[in-house]
Design a protein around this motif. Sequence first.
Motif, short mmCIF file in Angstrom:
data_model
loop_
_atom_site.label_atom_id
_atom_site.label_comp_id
_atom_site.label_asym_id
_atom_site.label_seq_id
_atom_site.Cartn_x
_atom_site.Cartn_y
_atom_site.Cartn_z
N ARG A 174 0.74 -1.35 0.07
CA ARG A 174 0.00 0.08 -0.03
C ARG A 174 0.89 1.18 0.05
O ARG A 174 0.48 2.28 -0.78
CB ARG A 174 -0.99 -0.05 1.28
CG ARG A 174 -1.97 -1.12 1.03
CD ARG A 174 -2.74 -1.13 2.75
NE ARG A 174 -3.95 -2.09 2.36
CZ ARG A 174 -4.47 -2.77 3.49
NH1 ARG A 174 -3.96 -2.73 4.42
NH2 ARG A 174 -5.46 -3.85 3.11
N PHE A 178 0.02 0.60 -4.17
CA PHE A 178 -0.53 -0.58 -5.16
C PHE A 178 -2.04 -0.28 -4.68
O PHE A 178 -2.26 -0.10 -3.35
CB PHE A 178 -0.18 -1.79 -4.65
CG PHE A 178 1.07 -2.25 -5.43
CD1 PHE A 178 1.91 -1.28 -5.98
CD2 PHE A 178 1.35 -3.48 -5.48
CE1 PHE A 178 2.89 -1.84 -6.74
CE2 PHE A 178 2.68 -4.06 -5.98
CZ PHE A 178 3.36 -3.04 -6.76
N SER A 179 -3.04 -0.33 -5.56
CA SER A 179 -4.51 -0.57 -4.96
C SER A 179 -4.82 -1.82 -4.60
O SER A 179 -3.96 -2.76 -4.68
CB SER A 179 -5.32 -0.30 -6.32
OG SER A 179 -5.18 -1.34 -7.12
N GLU A 180 -5.93 -2.21 -3.93
CA GLU A 180 -6.42 -3.19 -3.21
C GLU A 180 -6.30 -4.44 -4.21
O GLU A 180 -5.86 -5.66 -4.09
CB GLU A 180 -7.75 -3.12 -2.75
CG GLU A 180 -7.66 -2.29 -1.37
CD GLU A 180 -6.72 -2.49 -0.34
OE1 GLU A 180 -6.43 -3.86 -0.11
OE2 GLU A 180 -5.92 -1.80 0.18
N TRP A 181 -6.92 -3.96 -5.45
CA TRP A 181 -7.16 -4.94 -6.41
C TRP A 181 -5.89 -5.56 -6.94
O TRP A 181 -5.56 -6.70 -7.23
CB TRP A 181 -7.94 -4.28 -7.77
CG TRP A 181 -8.34 -5.36 -8.81
CD1 TRP A 181 -7.69 -5.43 -9.99
CD2 TRP A 181 -9.33 -6.32 -8.50
NE1 TRP A 181 -8.47 -6.43 -10.50
CE2 TRP A 181 -9.23 -7.02 -9.90
CE3 TRP A 181 -10.46 -6.79 -7.53
CZ2 TRP A 181 -10.16 -8.15 -10.06
CZ3 TRP A 181 -11.07 -7.79 -7.76
CH2 TRP A 181 -11.17 -8.40 -9.14
N THR A 182 -4.87 -4.61 -6.88
CA THR A 182 -3.29 -4.82 -7.51
C THR A 182 -2.94 -5.66 -6.62
O THR A 182 -2.13 -6.72 -6.94
CB THR A 182 -2.82 -3.74 -7.79
OG1 THR A 182 -3.27 -2.83 -8.71
CG2 THR A 182 -1.31 -4.14 -8.51
#
Length: 278
Positions: A174, A178-182
Amino acid sequence: MRPKRWTFGRITRLLVLSAGAMIMLAPFIWGFSASLKPPAEIWSGSILLWPETFYGIENYTQALTRAPLWLFLINGVLVCIGILFFQVLFAVPCAYALSKTRFAGRTAIFAMVLIGLLIPIHVTAIPLYIAFANLGLLNTYTALIAPFAISVFGIFLFRQFFAAIPDELIAAARVDGFSEWTIVWRVVLPAAWPAVTAFAIFSVTSHWNDLFWPFIVIQSTELAPPPLGVLYFRRDESGVDFGPMMAATMIVTAPLVVAFLLAQRRFIDGITLSGLKG
């Protein structure tokens, strides 16, 4: 490294495990033996495993020619891969949300997942059949794949595995933006391959051997998966022709045995690590 001593307890465990293994393998050994025998020897009541008259070539030839066995195997591969793809696609993000994020109702949702483990497909078979019939989707690959696209067992297994992944790894991802999906697909999933392998073995074995649901929704020979295809070796006028039927069963079972042997270590790792942290 000092060799392990053959203590009484170790010998007892080995004997018990060997006896259990022989009990589990007995039907497969008998089936393989029957696939090599002529009809007269199958019904003779003999306990000999190796046939007096070798009839394996005839039985396996009939298994491969009497019905489109290769088509059944291809259908089984397509259905199992399709089911596994959607199960992983849906289960991994759900498991990540239940293990690594905080939101209201998380515990209640996980409790519903556990309750879902208790509901077999037989309970929902009639509503699903009516729904697919109304949509005109009977006798299609969709009818074979869609009911199993979401696996509560997969969500539970991945959630247990993801819980053992250090929170610091997620926090570092994070911080890197990075996004949560990534994070789910580029950080968590690569670290969870043992769990994916273990789940894949459970999923493929379950749906490769499933006869109940395909028997209900499939009427066409061209779409029959392996268990349903084996039923075509029954003859209306003479009943079951056990020799070719056992040969077809051995051919259908062989891919699962080979796949498990190849993935055995990752399977054990996945099951072991999934129980490290609740």
